[in-house]
Enzyme design. Structure first.
Site, mmCIF file in Angstrom:
data_model
loop_
_atom_site.group_PDB
_atom_site.id
_atom_site.type_symbol
_atom_site.label_atom_id
_atom_site.label_comp_id
_atom_site.label_asym_id
_atom_site.label_seq_id
_atom_site.Cartn_x
_atom_site.Cartn_y
_atom_site.Cartn_z
ATOM 1 N N ASN A 1 -5.448 -7.002 -1.031
ATOM 2 C CA ASN A 1 -5.744 -6.256 0.225
ATOM 3 C C ASN A 1 -6.549 -5.143 0.107
ATOM 4 O O ASN A 1 -7.748 -5.149 0.878
ATOM 5 C CB ASN A 1 -4.458 -5.652 0.877
ATOM 6 C CG ASN A 1 -3.778 -6.536 1.713
ATOM 7 O OD1 ASN A 1 -3.938 -7.936 1.950
ATOM 8 N ND2 ASN A 1 -2.573 -6.047 2.258
ATOM 9 N N GLU B 1 -7.211 1.580 7.623
ATOM 10 C CA GLU B 1 -6.370 1.871 6.531
ATOM 11 C C GLU B 1 -6.990 2.120 5.285
ATOM 12 O O GLU B 1 -6.301 1.820 4.263
ATOM 13 C CB GLU B 1 -5.178 0.827 6.742
ATOM 14 C CG GLU B 1 -4.314 0.629 7.737
ATOM 15 C CD GLU B 1 -3.362 -0.403 7.501
ATOM 16 O OE1 GLU B 1 -2.138 -0.371 7.191
ATOM 17 O OE2 GLU B 1 -3.900 -1.690 7.543
ATOM 18 N N ASN C 1 0.779 -1.060 5.004
ATOM 19 C CA ASN C 1 0.114 -1.468 3.946
ATOM 20 C C ASN C 1 -0.515 -0.608 2.982
ATOM 21 O O ASN C 1 -0.325 0.598 3.191
ATOM 22 C CB ASN C 1 -1.333 -2.182 4.600
ATOM 23 C CG ASN C 1 -0.896 -3.623 4.981
ATOM 24 O OD1 ASN C 1 0.128 -4.392 4.596
ATOM 25 N ND2 ASN C 1 -1.579 -3.857 6.185
ATOM 26 N N ALA D 1 4.887 -0.707 17.943
ATOM 27 C CA ALA D 1 5.110 -2.052 18.330
ATOM 28 C C ALA D 1 3.748 -2.889 18.728
ATOM 29 O O ALA D 1 3.717 -3.626 19.658
ATOM 30 C CB ALA D 1 5.882 -2.043 19.515
ATOM 31 N N GLY D 2 2.870 -2.766 17.742
ATOM 32 C CA GLY D 2 1.856 -3.614 17.742
ATOM 33 C C GLY D 2 1.825 -5.008 17.416
ATOM 34 O O GLY D 2 2.928 -5.551 17.807
ATOM 35 N N LYS E 1 0.692 -7.441 -3.313
ATOM 36 C CA LYS E 1 0.134 -7.521 -1.805
ATOM 37 C C LYS E 1 -0.986 -6.667 -1.932
ATOM 38 O O LYS E 1 -2.134 -7.351 -1.490
ATOM 39 C CB LYS E 1 0.903 -7.273 -0.739
ATOM 40 C CG LYS E 1 0.281 -7.500 0.649
ATOM 41 C CD LYS E 1 1.352 -6.891 1.624
ATOM 42 C CE LYS E 1 0.472 -7.283 3.054
ATOM 43 N NZ LYS E 1 1.168 -6.665 4.250
ATOM 44 N N ILE F 1 2.103 -6.336 14.039
ATOM 45 C CA ILE F 1 3.361 -6.500 13.285
ATOM 46 C C ILE F 1 4.553 -6.084 13.829
ATOM 47 O O ILE F 1 5.697 -6.562 13.735
ATOM 48 C CB ILE F 1 2.940 -6.176 11.712
ATOM 49 C CG1 ILE F 1 4.203 -6.632 10.657
ATOM 50 C CG2 ILE F 1 2.821 -4.670 11.717
ATOM 51 C CD1 ILE F 1 4.202 -8.175 10.853
ATOM 52 N N GLY F 2 4.528 -4.635 14.203
ATOM 53 C CA GLY F 2 5.631 -3.987 14.830
ATOM 54 C C GLY F 2 6.420 -4.957 15.850
ATOM 55 O O GLY F 2 7.568 -5.181 16.195
#
Length: 327
Positions: free
Chosen positions: A210, A287, A104, A8-9, A206, A11-12
């Site tokens: 990226n 990432e 991502n 839950a950072g 997307k 985006i979460g």
């Protein structure tokens, strides 16, 4: 529905806050000062227009094993964190639990239920030891492409910059009742949640930007707007994207927009720091494997030269190594 957000950072946390505000039974898995802030004050979301709201999830904890069964598990950790998390995810299952992969880049499941000559091919860059595939049942997986640009402003506080679309899709191209039900929950929360029959195509569109903008930003410390408006970095991004497009097309992907349209779309986001740049600035792993290493791997698989991507990848890997050395 009972929905658990694992990671839950930025985006979460944003997804969890939207869903909790809409009345869903939301559990957030977080850690450190961020978790402490959520437990003490709830989760605050500052919207792009300056308005804000605060929500209290039903549960906020760092211990997945204490949560119990869920209807939906949204994996919102970064791709490089999935192997460590995957063995614990089964503690959240009931017989029908959906697992939504919100990473991502190229997902570990890309060639599962894919069809064709690469069916079942393991993506070494994102699941090198097969830990994710061994621990997350493929029939539970729902593909997902996340578009909102958000950032963790401070513990317990998330800033929304732009975007509200979360595309969903079964990885076998079907439009099932379960994915439609999930989309309705997202829509009730104020999100656009189209159900795609070919989620891999949207993943590529997307990723197309990226894989270039994220590593270039990490190396230059530049925002999306700066990268797109500076001729040399714009051209570098274009060359990397051309290599990626060749690979995608060899894998059956039809790009629905032009390369220039994709670059212009990134430019319109404005002075936004990419997630990879945010990770570099915070001294966290990036990432790069899911966004770039995996595409280079697919280039080798399809016999496609990737000199521009190879060069940028090497520089980001060295940057990670040197940062780790000095931290």
């Amino acid at each position: 529905m009972k929905i658990c957000i694992v990671g839950a950072g930025a985006i979460g946390g944003y997804l969890g806050a939207k869903l909790a505000r809409a009345g869903e039974d939301v559990t957030l898995i977080a850690r450190g000062k961020h978790l402490e802030a959520i437990q003490n004050r709830g989760l605050e979301v500052i919207m792009a227009d300056g308005s804000s709201y605060r929500v209290n999830p039903c549960v906020a904890t760092s211990n997945i094993n204490q949560v119990g069964s869920q209807d939906v598990v949204i994996l919102a950790v970064k791709a490089q964190s999935l192997p460590a998390i995957a063995p614990q995810v089964s503690s959240l299952y009931n017989s029908d639990t959906m697992v939504v992969t919100a990473q991502n880049g190229i997902p570990w499941w890309y060639f599962y239920k894919h069809g064709g000559e690469y069916e079942g091919q393991q993506i070494q860059s994102v699941d090198p030891q097969g830990i994710i595939a061994a621990n997350i049942e493929i029939d539970r997986v729902i593909g997902c492409v996340v578009y909102p640009a958000v950032e963790l402003r401070s513990p317990g506080v998330i800033r929304h910059i732009e975007g509200d679309r979360i595309s969903l899709g079964e990885i076998d191209h079907t439009k099932t009742e379960r994915v439609q039900k999930l989309a309705q929950s997202f829509k009730k929360a104020g999100l656009k949640a189209p159900v795609r029959s070919n989620i891999r195509t949207e993943i590529w569109v997307k990723l197309w930007g990226n894989l270039a903008f994220n590593p270039i930003s990490a190396l230059t410390r530049a925002t999306l707007e700066q990268i797109c408006q500076y001729p040399l970095t714009r051209e570098l991004a274009r060359q990397m994207m051309m290599e990626a497009q060749t690979i995608g097309e060899k894998l059956g992907i039809e790009f629905s927009i032009s390369l220039e349209q994709r670059i212009n779309g990134a430019e319109k986001v404005g002075a936004h720091k990419t997630s990879m740049l945010q990770d570099i600035e915070a001294g966290r792993p990036t990432e790069v494997e899911a966004l770039l290493g995996a595409v280079i791997e697919l280039g080798k698989l399809t016999h496609t030269p990737t000199p521009y991507m190879d060069t940028v990848y090497a520089n980001v890997k060295l940057l990670e190594k040197t940062l780790h050395h000095y931290l």
